[in-house]
Motif scaffolding. Structure first.
Motif, PDB file in Angstrom:
ATOM      1  N   UNK A  54     -42.966 -28.394 -27.652  1.00 37.86           N
ATOM      2  CA  UNK A  54     -44.173 -28.349 -28.497  1.00 37.86           C
ATOM      3  C   UNK A  54     -44.503 -26.885 -28.765  1.00 37.86           C
ATOM      4  N   UNK A  55     -43.761 -26.271 -29.630  1.00 38.22           N
ATOM      5  CA  UNK A  55     -43.809 -24.829 -29.854  1.00 38.22           C
ATOM      6  C   UNK A  55     -45.133 -24.315 -30.411  1.00 38.22           C
ATOM      7  N   UNK A  56     -45.864 -25.114 -31.171  1.00 39.53           N
ATOM      8  CA  UNK A  56     -47.119 -24.672 -31.777  1.00 39.53           C
ATOM      9  C   UNK A  56     -48.347 -25.029 -30.949  1.00 39.53           C
ATOM     10  N   UNK A  57     -48.154 -25.802 -29.900  1.00 42.87           N
ATOM     11  CA  UNK A  57     -49.264 -26.272 -29.074  1.00 42.87           C
ATOM     12  C   UNK A  57     -49.927 -25.105 -28.344  1.00 42.87           C
ATOM     13  N   UNK A  58     -51.236 -24.904 -28.578  1.00 35.03           N
ATOM     14  CA  UNK A  58     -51.984 -23.794 -27.988  1.00 35.03           C
ATOM     15  C   UNK A  58     -52.879 -24.220 -26.838  1.00 35.03           C
ATOM     16  N   UNK A  59     -53.341 -25.464 -26.851  1.00 38.52           N
ATOM     17  CA  UNK A  59     -54.276 -25.916 -25.817  1.00 38.52           C
ATOM     18  C   UNK A  59     -54.078 -27.394 -25.521  1.00 38.52           C
ATOM     19  N   UNK A  60     -54.157 -27.733 -24.232  1.00 36.68           N
ATOM     20  CA  UNK A  60     -54.086 -29.125 -23.798  1.00 36.68           C
ATOM     21  C   UNK A  60     -55.292 -29.371 -22.896  1.00 36.68           C
ATOM     22  N   UNK A  61     -56.030 -30.434 -23.193  1.00 34.97           N
ATOM     23  CA  UNK A  61     -57.193 -30.791 -22.384  1.00 34.97           C
ATOM     24  C   UNK A  61     -56.913 -32.137 -21.731  1.00 34.97           C
ATOM     25  N   UNK A  62     -56.948 -32.153 -20.405  1.00 34.99           N
ATOM     26  CA  UNK A  62     -56.699 -33.378 -19.654  1.00 34.99           C
ATOM     27  C   UNK A  62     -58.018 -33.942 -19.129  1.00 34.99           C
ATOM     28  N   UNK A  63     -58.552 -34.952 -19.809  1.00 32.10           N
ATOM     29  CA  UNK A  63     -59.725 -35.687 -19.337  1.00 32.10           C
ATOM     30  C   UNK A  63     -59.242 -37.072 -18.929  1.00 32.10           C
ATOM     31  N   UNK A  64     -59.642 -37.520 -17.785  1.00 27.16           N
ATOM     32  CA  UNK A  64     -59.238 -38.851 -17.308  1.00 27.16           C
ATOM     33  C   UNK A  64     -57.720 -39.034 -17.342  1.00 27.16           C
ATOM     34  N   UNK A  65     -57.004 -38.048 -16.878  1.00 25.11           N
ATOM     35  CA  UNK A  65     -55.539 -38.085 -16.844  1.00 25.11           C
ATOM     36  C   UNK A  65     -55.137 -38.091 -15.372  1.00 25.11           C
ATOM     37  N   UNK A  66     -54.956 -39.281 -14.819  1.00 23.50           N
ATOM     38  CA  UNK A  66     -54.703 -39.458 -13.394  1.00 23.50           C
ATOM     39  C   UNK A  66     -53.230 -39.198 -13.070  1.00 23.50           C
ATOM     40  N   UNK A  67     -52.970 -38.206 -12.238  1.00 24.74           N
ATOM     41  CA  UNK A  67     -51.586 -37.855 -11.874  1.00 24.74           C
ATOM     42  C   UNK A  67     -51.256 -38.224 -10.429  1.00 24.74           C
TER      43      UNK A  67
END
Length: 182
Positions: A54-67
């Motif tokens: 994902x070369x253009x991806x600048x920000x990822x927000x993880x809400x309710x992302x259970x790992x």
């Protein structure tokens, strides 16, 4: 603007599609920001390569992302060349065994807080930060690397990295860390 923000929720997306990740799709070439809202990961244990390429991806927000059940996170952000902002403080990594290449090639990433990571079960962390040429400070003091087998080229190409905070009594690990620096 095309591809500025995508909000993903498994309440609206079938799990079969959600489980396939972002890897290699056409939308990933222009996508700038992803926010996960109510993303059901109940039956997922492998998110390796999820954002790979994902070369253009600048920000990822993880809400309710259970790992909590995740065991594989290798290549998770590999090749995310524009990634500048990511908060992984809610990631539960207590069952993860593979974090190799996790940030490989994240050339725009300057700050990374991994203080919440529990890597006691991790066996492979090879090339974890390889090619992160803008990364300048990294706190790994919470890392327990006693079960890590593969530590090859962890910091190779991290030309801006001035300080690494590591607390360990294992001299073998310190030698590996020093050997794997530029």
């Amino acid at each position: 603007m095309y591809g500025v923000l995508v909000r993903l929720s498994t309440k609206k997306v079938p799990m079969e599609i959600a489980n396939q990740g972002m890897q290699g799709g056409t939308a990933t070439t222009t996508l700038k920001k992803i926010e996960f809202i109510h993303f059901n990961t109940e039956h997922i244990n492998d998110i390796g390569c999820m954002f790979s390429g994902c070369k253009s991806l600048e920000e990822i927000i993880f809400n309710d992302f259970n790992t909590e059940k995740m065991t594989i996170m290798n290549d998770l952000f590999c090749g995310c060349e524009s990634l500048k902002k990511i908060n992984l403080s809610n990631f539960n990594t207590k069952n993860v065994i593979d974090i190799s290449n996790m940030f490989f090639g994240c050339i725009s990433l300057k700050n990374l807080d991994l203080s919440s990571f529990n890597i006691l079960k991790v066996q492979d962390m090879g090339q974890m930060f390889c090619g992160c040429k803008s990364l300048n400070k990294l706190d790994l003091s919470n890392f327990n690397t006693e079960n890590v087998i593969i530590m090859v080229a962890i910091f190779y190409g991290c030309n801006s990295l001035k300080k690494i905070n590591v607390i360990t009594k294992d001299e073998k690990i310190m030698k590996k860390l020093n050997f794997n620096f530029n």
